[in-house]
Scaffold this motif. Sequence first.
Motif, PDB file in Angstrom:
ATOM      1  N   TRP A 196       0.841  -1.192   0.000  1.00 29.20           N
ATOM      2  CA  TRP A 196       0.000   0.000   0.000  1.00 29.20           C
ATOM      3  C   TRP A 196       0.875   1.240   0.000  1.00 29.20           C
ATOM      4  CZ3 TRP A 196      -5.327  -0.058  -0.217  1.00 29.20           C
ATOM      5  CH2 TRP A 196      -5.899  -1.322  -0.135  1.00 29.20           C
ATOM      6  N   PRO A 197       0.293   2.434  -0.226  1.00 31.04           N
ATOM      7  CA  PRO A 197       1.118   3.636  -0.294  1.00 31.04           C
ATOM      8  C   PRO A 197       1.776   3.951   1.040  1.00 31.04           C
ATOM      9  CG  PRO A 197      -1.195   4.199  -0.307  1.00 31.04           C
ATOM     10  CD  PRO A 197      -1.116   2.723  -0.480  1.00 31.04           C
ATOM     11  N   PRO A 198       3.002   4.518   1.010  1.00 34.04           N
ATOM     12  CA  PRO A 198       3.674   4.858   2.255  1.00 34.04           C
ATOM     13  C   PRO A 198       3.004   6.032   2.929  1.00 34.04           C
ATOM     14  CG  PRO A 198       4.915   5.679   0.390  1.00 34.04           C
ATOM     15  CD  PRO A 198       3.779   4.873  -0.169  1.00 34.04           C
ATOM     16  N   THR A 199       2.818   5.964   4.241  1.00 29.08           N
ATOM     17  CA  THR A 199       2.297   7.065   5.026  1.00 29.08           C
ATOM     18  C   THR A 199       3.076   7.118   6.325  1.00 29.08           C
ATOM     19  OG1 THR A 199       0.610   5.623   5.970  1.00 29.08           O
ATOM     20  CG2 THR A 199      -0.038   6.950   4.075  1.00 29.08           C
ATOM     21  N   PRO A 200       3.106   8.259   6.999  1.00 28.21           N
ATOM     22  CA  PRO A 200       3.875   8.355   8.239  1.00 28.21           C
ATOM     23  C   PRO A 200       3.395   7.360   9.272  1.00 28.21           C
ATOM     24  CG  PRO A 200       3.222  10.530   7.458  1.00 28.21           C
ATOM     25  CD  PRO A 200       2.497   9.522   6.614  1.00 28.21           C
ATOM     26  N   ARG A 201       4.334   6.721   9.940  1.00 27.47           N
ATOM     27  CA  ARG A 201       3.985   5.748  10.955  1.00 27.47           C
ATOM     28  C   ARG A 201       3.206   6.405  12.084  1.00 27.47           C
ATOM     29  NH1 ARG A 201       2.068   1.020  12.010  1.00 27.47           N
ATOM     30  NH2 ARG A 201       2.719   0.175  14.010  1.00 27.47           N
ATOM     31  N   GLY A 202       3.358   7.715  12.266  1.00 29.25           N
ATOM     32  CA  GLY A 202       2.606   8.400  13.306  1.00 29.25           C
ATOM     33  C   GLY A 202       1.122   8.405  13.038  1.00 29.25           C
ATOM     34  N   SER A 203       0.709   8.207  11.807  1.00 33.09           N
ATOM     35  CA  SER A 203      -0.715   8.147  11.498  1.00 33.09           C
ATOM     36  C   SER A 203      -1.245   6.763  11.817  1.00 33.09           C
ATOM     37  CB  SER A 203      -0.948   8.442  10.011  1.00 33.09           C
ATOM     38  OG  SER A 203      -0.452   9.713   9.674  1.00 33.09           O
ATOM     39  N   PRO A 204      -2.335   6.662  12.580  1.00 32.48           N
ATOM     40  CA  PRO A 204      -2.868   5.342  12.922  1.00 32.48           C
ATOM     41  C   PRO A 204      -3.278   4.573  11.683  1.00 32.48           C
ATOM     42  CG  PRO A 204      -3.859   7.083  14.263  1.00 32.48           C
ATOM     43  CD  PRO A 204      -3.079   7.752  13.181  1.00 32.48           C
ATOM     44  N   ASP A 205      -3.249   3.232  11.761  1.00 35.10           N
ATOM     45  CA  ASP A 205      -3.641   2.406  10.631  1.00 35.10           C
ATOM     46  C   ASP A 205      -5.045   2.747  10.183  1.00 35.10           C
ATOM     47  OD1 ASP A 205      -1.297   1.118  10.472  1.00 35.10           O
ATOM     48  OD2 ASP A 205      -1.937  -0.681  11.528  1.00 35.10           O
ATOM     49  N   CYS A 206      -5.925   3.026  11.137  1.00 32.02           N
ATOM     50  CA  CYS A 206      -7.276   3.401  10.742  1.00 32.02           C
ATOM     51  C   CYS A 206      -7.557   4.803  11.250  1.00 32.02           C
ATOM     52  CB  CYS A 206      -8.287   2.387  11.279  1.00 32.02           C
ATOM     53  SG  CYS A 206      -9.937   2.686  10.683  1.00 32.02           S
ATOM     54  N   ARG A 207      -8.091   4.954  12.451  1.00 30.30           N
ATOM     55  CA  ARG A 207      -8.365   6.265  13.006  1.00 30.30           C
ATOM     56  C   ARG A 207      -8.625   6.125  14.492  1.00 30.30           C
ATOM     57  NH1 ARG A 207     -11.265   2.731  12.644  1.00 30.30           N
ATOM     58  NH2 ARG A 207     -13.402   2.534  11.965  1.00 30.30           N
ATOM     59  N   PRO A 208      -8.120   7.033  15.333  1.00 25.57           N
ATOM     60  CA  PRO A 208      -8.301   6.916  16.769  1.00 25.57           C
ATOM     61  C   PRO A 208      -9.762   7.028  17.161  1.00 25.57           C
ATOM     62  CG  PRO A 208      -6.583   8.503  16.233  1.00 25.57           C
ATOM     63  CD  PRO A 208      -7.291   8.160  14.962  1.00 25.57           C
ATOM     64  N   TYR A 236       1.185   1.454   6.016  1.00 22.03           N
ATOM     65  CA  TYR A 236      -0.056   1.887   5.378  1.00 22.03           C
ATOM     66  C   TYR A 236      -1.026   2.421   6.425  1.00 22.03           C
ATOM     67  CZ  TYR A 236      -4.440   2.232   3.128  1.00 22.03           C
ATOM     68  OH  TYR A 236      -5.608   2.747   2.669  1.00 22.03           O
ATOM     69  N   SER A 237      -1.706   3.494   6.109  1.00 24.69           N
ATOM     70  CA  SER A 237      -2.658   4.090   7.039  1.00 24.69           C
ATOM     71  C   SER A 237      -3.843   4.655   6.277  1.00 24.69           C
ATOM     72  CB  SER A 237      -1.968   5.205   7.837  1.00 24.69           C
ATOM     73  OG  SER A 237      -2.920   5.960   8.562  1.00 24.69           O
ATOM     74  N   ASN A 238      -5.013   4.067   6.470  1.00 22.12           N
ATOM     75  CA  ASN A 238      -6.233   4.660   5.924  1.00 22.12           C
ATOM     76  C   ASN A 238      -6.404   6.076   6.438  1.00 22.12           C
ATOM     77  OD1 ASN A 238      -7.278   2.693   4.302  1.00 22.12           O
ATOM     78  ND2 ASN A 238      -8.567   1.782   5.863  1.00 22.12           N
ATOM     79  N   TYR A 239      -6.155   6.220   7.712  1.00 18.77           N
ATOM     80  CA  TYR A 239      -6.324   7.516   8.363  1.00 18.77           C
ATOM     81  C   TYR A 239      -5.408   8.557   7.724  1.00 18.77           C
ATOM     82  CZ  TYR A 239      -6.640  10.810  12.293  1.00 18.77           C
ATOM     83  OH  TYR A 239      -6.831  11.913  13.072  1.00 18.77           O
ATOM     84  N   GLY A 240      -4.149   8.202   7.474  1.00 21.37           N
ATOM     85  CA  GLY A 240      -3.212   9.141   6.883  1.00 21.37           C
ATOM     86  C   GLY A 240      -3.583   9.531   5.466  1.00 21.37           C
TER      87      GLY A 240
END
Length: 295
Positions: free
Chosen positions: A61-73, A114-118
Amino acid sequence: MHSGDRLSNSAPSPRRSPPCCSRPWPRAANSRWTTRWSATSPATGGPPPSAPARRSGCCTWPPTPRGSPDCRPGCGPAPPAFFSNPYAAFGDEQLRSGLTRTTVHHRPGSYFAYSNYGVGLLGRLLAETGNGTYAELLADRVCRPLGLRSATTGRDTPGRATGHRRGRPLPPWHIPGLPGAGAVRAGGADLLHYLRAHLSPGGGELGAALRDVQRPRLRLLRSADQLALVWNHRRLDGRDLLFHSGATRGFTAFVGFCPQSATAVAALANCGPALDGRFVQGGYEVLKRLSHGRG
């Protein structure tokens, strides 16, 4: 994560991200399930190299910052909606609340997952920067210029297919708070128009953006594969393959293209993913054959 010349067969739950594999090939006898394959051959081009980076999570999946949750808090889907419409209750209020609890754990660019949230948050930021909604931005900047007629973020579009999970119909996913994470709907013809635009980007801002998203940013550790923006990049027998797969509970999709051979593949199924990844792997195999001139 792909291993050798195979793609991922892991399927994170909707609590983390939409799964990146597929359900077994739909049976022709089941009239409720349909599969659509398309291929085209427009023009050529190629991406430049990139630098290495650490990796984590599902790297197809596309790279996103690890600080962004996989989904959403704070937005675990309610049990009744877990297998049907898990993000329907995640709106603007939940997004604002989640943002206050989002923290960055690593230096930007040093760690990714990967992060949906990000990805969804990026869509919201782009829309706000453009002084409109995500749907308006998508229509004005991408769909109309490329002539995409069926692509939309609307829920009940005319003639849309019905998704299925284990033979049972499911409602279309509704993601009001983060439409960039997976609310776009499009038919096979529009997907091929979109891929053709990547093969022959043209000029202007949109052409520059189409070229830029193909540029690899990260190289996976212990692998020759790389990640661009949204697109996965694999160098195979002197050719560049760029591809992406995705799924909701009721749909599975694979798209990919090869600049050197000017070929593209779009594969769609209105049934949800399964652990064996057969459908997505099949789409990749078709792309690989076409990229080498084998039909």
